[in-house]
Design a protein around this motif. Structure first.
Motif, PDB file in Angstrom:
ATOM      1  N   VAL A   1     -14.980  -2.720   4.846  1.00 26.44           N
ATOM      2  CA  VAL A   1     -13.929  -3.579   4.284  1.00 26.44           C
ATOM      3  C   VAL A   1     -12.597  -2.827   4.253  1.00 26.44           C
ATOM      4  N   GLY A   2     -12.627  -1.575   3.847  1.00 26.56           N
ATOM      5  CA  GLY A   2     -11.405  -0.777   3.814  1.00 26.56           C
ATOM      6  C   GLY A   2     -10.777  -0.612   5.184  1.00 26.56           C
ATOM      7  N   LEU A   3     -11.598  -0.341   6.206  1.00 23.00           N
ATOM      8  CA  LEU A   3     -11.075  -0.197   7.563  1.00 23.00           C
ATOM      9  C   LEU A   3     -10.502  -1.511   8.085  1.00 23.00           C
ATOM     10  N   ILE A   4     -11.147  -2.628   7.751  1.00 24.75           N
ATOM     11  CA  ILE A   4     -10.625  -3.931   8.182  1.00 24.75           C
ATOM     12  C   ILE A   4      -9.272  -4.201   7.528  1.00 24.75           C
ATOM     13  N   VAL A   5      -9.155  -3.904   6.241  1.00 26.52           N
ATOM     14  CA  VAL A   5      -7.876  -4.105   5.547  1.00 26.52           C
ATOM     15  C   VAL A   5      -6.801  -3.205   6.144  1.00 26.52           C
ATOM     16  N   LEU A   6      -7.152  -1.967   6.467  1.00 30.38           N
ATOM     17  CA  LEU A   6      -6.169  -1.064   7.078  1.00 30.38           C
ATOM     18  C   LEU A   6      -5.746  -1.551   8.465  1.00 30.38           C
ATOM     19  N   MET A   7      -6.694  -2.063   9.245  1.00 30.70           N
ATOM     20  CA  MET A   7      -6.332  -2.590  10.568  1.00 30.70           C
ATOM     21  C   MET A   7      -5.433  -3.812  10.448  1.00 30.70           C
ATOM     22  N   LEU A   8      -5.752  -4.690   9.508  1.00 30.55           N
ATOM     23  CA  LEU A   8      -4.897  -5.862   9.298  1.00 30.55           C
ATOM     24  C   LEU A   8      -3.505  -5.455   8.828  1.00 30.55           C
ATOM     25  N   GLY A   9      -3.453  -4.467   7.943  1.00 30.54           N
ATOM     26  CA  GLY A   9      -2.159  -3.967   7.484  1.00 30.54           C
ATOM     27  C   GLY A   9      -1.343  -3.371   8.613  1.00 30.54           C
ATOM     28  N   TYR A  10      -2.000  -2.644   9.503  1.00 29.12           N
ATOM     29  CA  TYR A  10      -1.304  -2.085  10.665  1.00 29.12           C
ATOM     30  C   TYR A  10      -0.763  -3.202  11.557  1.00 29.12           C
ATOM     31  N   LYS A  11      -1.581  -4.239  11.784  1.00 28.71           N
ATOM     32  CA  LYS A  11      -1.136  -5.346  12.631  1.00 28.71           C
ATOM     33  C   LYS A  11       0.040  -6.079  12.007  1.00 28.71           C
ATOM     34  N   VAL A  12       0.026  -6.265  10.693  1.00 27.97           N
ATOM     35  CA  VAL A  12       1.150  -6.915  10.012  1.00 27.97           C
ATOM     36  C   VAL A  12       2.400  -6.043  10.134  1.00 27.97           C
ATOM     37  N   PHE A  13       2.258  -4.740   9.956  1.00 26.72           N
ATOM     38  CA  PHE A  13       3.401  -3.835  10.103  1.00 26.72           C
ATOM     39  C   PHE A  13       3.913  -3.836  11.539  1.00 26.72           C
ATOM     40  N   ASP A  14       2.997  -3.857  12.509  1.00 26.63           N
ATOM     41  CA  ASP A  14       3.391  -3.907  13.918  1.00 26.63           C
ATOM     42  C   ASP A  14       4.131  -5.209  14.221  1.00 26.63           C
ATOM     43  N   TRP A  15       3.653  -6.299  13.635  1.00 31.20           N
ATOM     44  CA  TRP A  15       4.294  -7.601  13.840  1.00 31.20           C
ATOM     45  C   TRP A  15       5.679  -7.629  13.193  1.00 31.20           C
ATOM     46  N   ALA A  16       5.853  -6.954  12.059  1.00 32.74           N
ATOM     47  CA  ALA A  16       7.118  -6.991  11.323  1.00 32.74           C
ATOM     48  C   ALA A  16       8.194  -6.106  11.948  1.00 32.74           C
ATOM     49  N   THR A  17       7.795  -5.141  12.754  1.00 30.87           N
ATOM     50  CA  THR A  17       8.780  -4.256  13.375  1.00 30.87           C
ATOM     51  C   THR A  17       9.306  -4.865  14.669  1.00 30.87           C
ATOM     52  N   PRO A  18      10.540  -4.554  15.037  1.00 30.83           N
ATOM     53  CA  PRO A  18      11.116  -5.158  16.247  1.00 30.83           C
ATOM     54  C   PRO A  18      10.636  -4.524  17.555  1.00 30.83           C
ATOM     55  N   TYR A  19       9.791  -3.532  17.497  1.00 31.30           N
ATOM     56  CA  TYR A  19       9.320  -2.859  18.708  1.00 31.30           C
ATOM     57  C   TYR A  19       7.804  -2.742  18.677  1.00 31.30           C
ATOM     58  N   ASP A  20       7.211  -2.424  19.820  1.00 31.60           N
ATOM     59  CA  ASP A  20       5.761  -2.274  19.933  1.00 31.60           C
ATOM     60  C   ASP A  20       5.377  -0.864  19.491  1.00 31.60           C
ATOM     61  N   LEU A  21       4.674  -0.776  18.384  1.00 32.75           N
ATOM     62  CA  LEU A  21       4.330   0.538  17.828  1.00 32.75           C
ATOM     63  C   LEU A  21       3.415   1.335  18.748  1.00 32.75           C
ATOM     64  N   ASN A  22       2.442   0.665  19.365  1.00 34.97           N
ATOM     65  CA  ASN A  22       1.526   1.377  20.250  1.00 34.97           C
ATOM     66  C   ASN A  22       2.272   2.043  21.401  1.00 34.97           C
ATOM     67  N   ARG A  23       3.189   1.311  22.009  1.00 35.37           N
ATOM     68  CA  ARG A  23       3.952   1.870  23.128  1.00 35.37           C
ATOM     69  C   ARG A  23       4.872   2.986  22.646  1.00 35.37           C
ATOM     70  N   GLN A  24       5.494   2.793  21.494  1.00 31.66           N
ATOM     71  CA  GLN A  24       6.408   3.808  20.964  1.00 31.66           C
ATOM     72  C   GLN A  24       5.682   5.121  20.676  1.00 31.66           C
TER      73      GLN A  24
END
Length: 112
Positions: free
Chosen positions: A59-82
């Protein structure tokens, strides 16, 4: 590189579960009366703690992954590529900060 990260994370989760299990067993042993022949391991308690630890970890890992995706969505650039391709240290530090903050919140919410 990704396989190394996954295997390292898996090893850390297993070690954490083992440590939590030992701490939980020790806490339950302190609350129970110790028989004359010494402390005994209650395997039902041990199995329950292992299952609880696995469920909370997932559950903790799922919440962290969702949080990362929300943060990635909120930023104007692609975090993985950066982080991976452009070696942007600032993006990596920002992601690390978000994951640490979310981890603290998840740990507090789960009673840790």
């Amino acid at each position: 590189m990704a396989k190394k990260i996954v295997s390292t994370t898996f090893c850390l989760v297993i070690v954490s579960l083992f440590a939590l299990t030992l701490l939980g067993t020790h806490a339950h042993a302190q609350n129970a009366a110790v028989p004359e022949e010494g402390p005994m391991i209650n395997f039902k308690v041990l199995a329950g703690l292992i299952i609880e630890g696995v469920v909370f970890s997932i559950v903790g890992l799922i919440v962290l992954m969702l949080g990362y995706k929300v943060f990635d969505w909120a930023t104007p650039y692609d975090l993985n590529r950066q982080i991976a391709e452009e070696n942007n240290t600032a993006a990596g530090v920002a992601v690390a900060g978000v994951l640490i903050a979310l981890g603290i919140i998840v740990a507090a919410a789960m009673g840790g």
